[in-house]
Design a protein around this motif. Structure first.
Motif, short mmCIF file in Angstrom:
data_model
loop_
_atom_site.label_atom_id
_atom_site.label_comp_id
_atom_site.label_asym_id
_atom_site.label_seq_id
_atom_site.Cartn_x
_atom_site.Cartn_y
_atom_site.Cartn_z
N VAL A 253 -6.04 0.61 3.09
CA VAL A 253 -4.99 0.64 1.78
C VAL A 253 -3.78 -0.22 1.69
O VAL A 253 -2.90 0.00 2.82
CB VAL A 253 -4.63 2.27 1.35
CG1 VAL A 253 -3.99 2.56 0.07
CG2 VAL A 253 -5.96 3.30 1.22
N VAL A 254 -3.33 -0.79 0.77
CA VAL A 254 -2.35 -1.52 0.66
C VAL A 254 -1.40 -1.03 -0.67
O VAL A 254 -1.98 -0.76 -1.54
CB VAL A 254 -2.18 -3.10 0.77
CG1 VAL A 254 -3.00 -3.58 2.07
CG2 VAL A 254 -3.09 -3.75 -0.39
N GLU A 255 -0.19 -1.23 -0.67
CA GLU A 255 0.67 -0.96 -1.89
C GLU A 255 1.42 -2.39 -2.09
O GLU A 255 1.88 -2.81 -1.42
CB GLU A 255 1.66 0.31 -1.78
CG GLU A 255 2.01 0.82 -2.85
CD GLU A 255 2.70 2.21 -2.93
OE1 GLU A 255 1.81 3.00 -2.82
OE2 GLU A 255 3.82 2.20 -2.74
N VAL A 256 1.39 -2.73 -3.67
CA VAL A 256 1.97 -4.08 -3.77
C VAL A 256 2.89 -3.56 -5.12
O VAL A 256 2.33 -3.24 -6.12
CB VAL A 256 0.98 -5.13 -4.12
CG1 VAL A 256 1.56 -6.23 -4.59
CG2 VAL A 256 0.08 -5.28 -2.84
N ASN A 257 4.06 -4.11 -4.91
CA ASN A 257 4.98 -4.22 -6.19
C ASN A 257 5.21 -5.45 -6.57
O ASN A 257 4.94 -6.26 -5.78
CB ASN A 257 6.65 -3.38 -5.69
CG ASN A 257 6.38 -2.46 -5.41
OD1 ASN A 257 5.57 -1.42 -5.54
ND2 ASN A 257 7.44 -1.82 -4.50
N SER A 258 5.13 -5.39 -8.07
CA SER A 258 5.34 -6.49 -8.74
C SER A 258 5.96 -6.49 -10.03
O SER A 258 6.32 -5.27 -10.54
CB SER A 258 3.92 -7.36 -8.92
OG SER A 258 3.05 -6.43 -9.52
#
Length: 166
Positions: free
Chosen positions: A108-113
């Motif tokens: 699982v990865v979390e990416v902010n954008s």
């Protein structure tokens, strides 16, 4: 040597996550909502909170807090032609950028954008800007959206019926 493999894994994972987010933006601009549904895990949540700082979405008021069933119903309304917002939906062009990997686990990865949507409807152009957080789960190497949180910069203001997915 071990650090090099972990770095390579992280770079590949991050790249796959960003590509999924760009793919999602493309599908939404094309109004290919059924294909958009396929990007999700069955347990995923699509969230547009009112309170920009909240993290407890289940216990707070949101513009949208959709599980799989609600995402499917929302898409059905949008493609059926019976909804006024669907039959006269805005054309959109979205730009997603400023990607930051905030969490990187094995699956699982979390990416902010950030996202800017330009919407055109009946000769009127409207801008929507938001901070996004995508939690992406990798199953057998395949990325799927497990959670998408859209924090509109004007979420405390009155919003008109948007008529499209953010």
């Amino acid at each position: 040597m071990m650090d090099d493999r972990n770095t390579l894994f992280s770079q590949q994972t991050f790249t796959a996550a960003v590509e999924l987010i760009w793919r999602e933006a493309e599908l939404l601009d094309r109004k290919d909502y059924r294909a958009w549904l396929d990007l999700w895990t069955p347990s995923g949540f699509y969230v547009v909170p009112i309170d920009h700082a909240t993290t407890d979405f289940a216990s707070t008021l949101n513009y949208v807090f959709d599980d799989q069933d609600m995402r499917e119903k929302r898409v059905q309304r949008m493609v059926s032609g019976y909804s006024a917002s669907a039959s006269d939906a805005a054309r959109t062009v979205r730009t997603v950028s400023r990607f930051t990997l905030t969490s990187d686990a094995a699956d699982v990865v979390e990416v902010n954008s950030s996202q800017v949507i330009v919407a055109c409807k009946r000769g009127t152009t409207t801008l929507f800007a938001a901070d996004l957080t995508h939690r992406i789960r990798f199953t057998d190497g395949e990325p799927r959206i497990e959670q998408k949180v859209i924090r509109l910069i004007d979420s405390n203001e009155a919003l008109n019926a948007i008529g499209f997915l953010l």
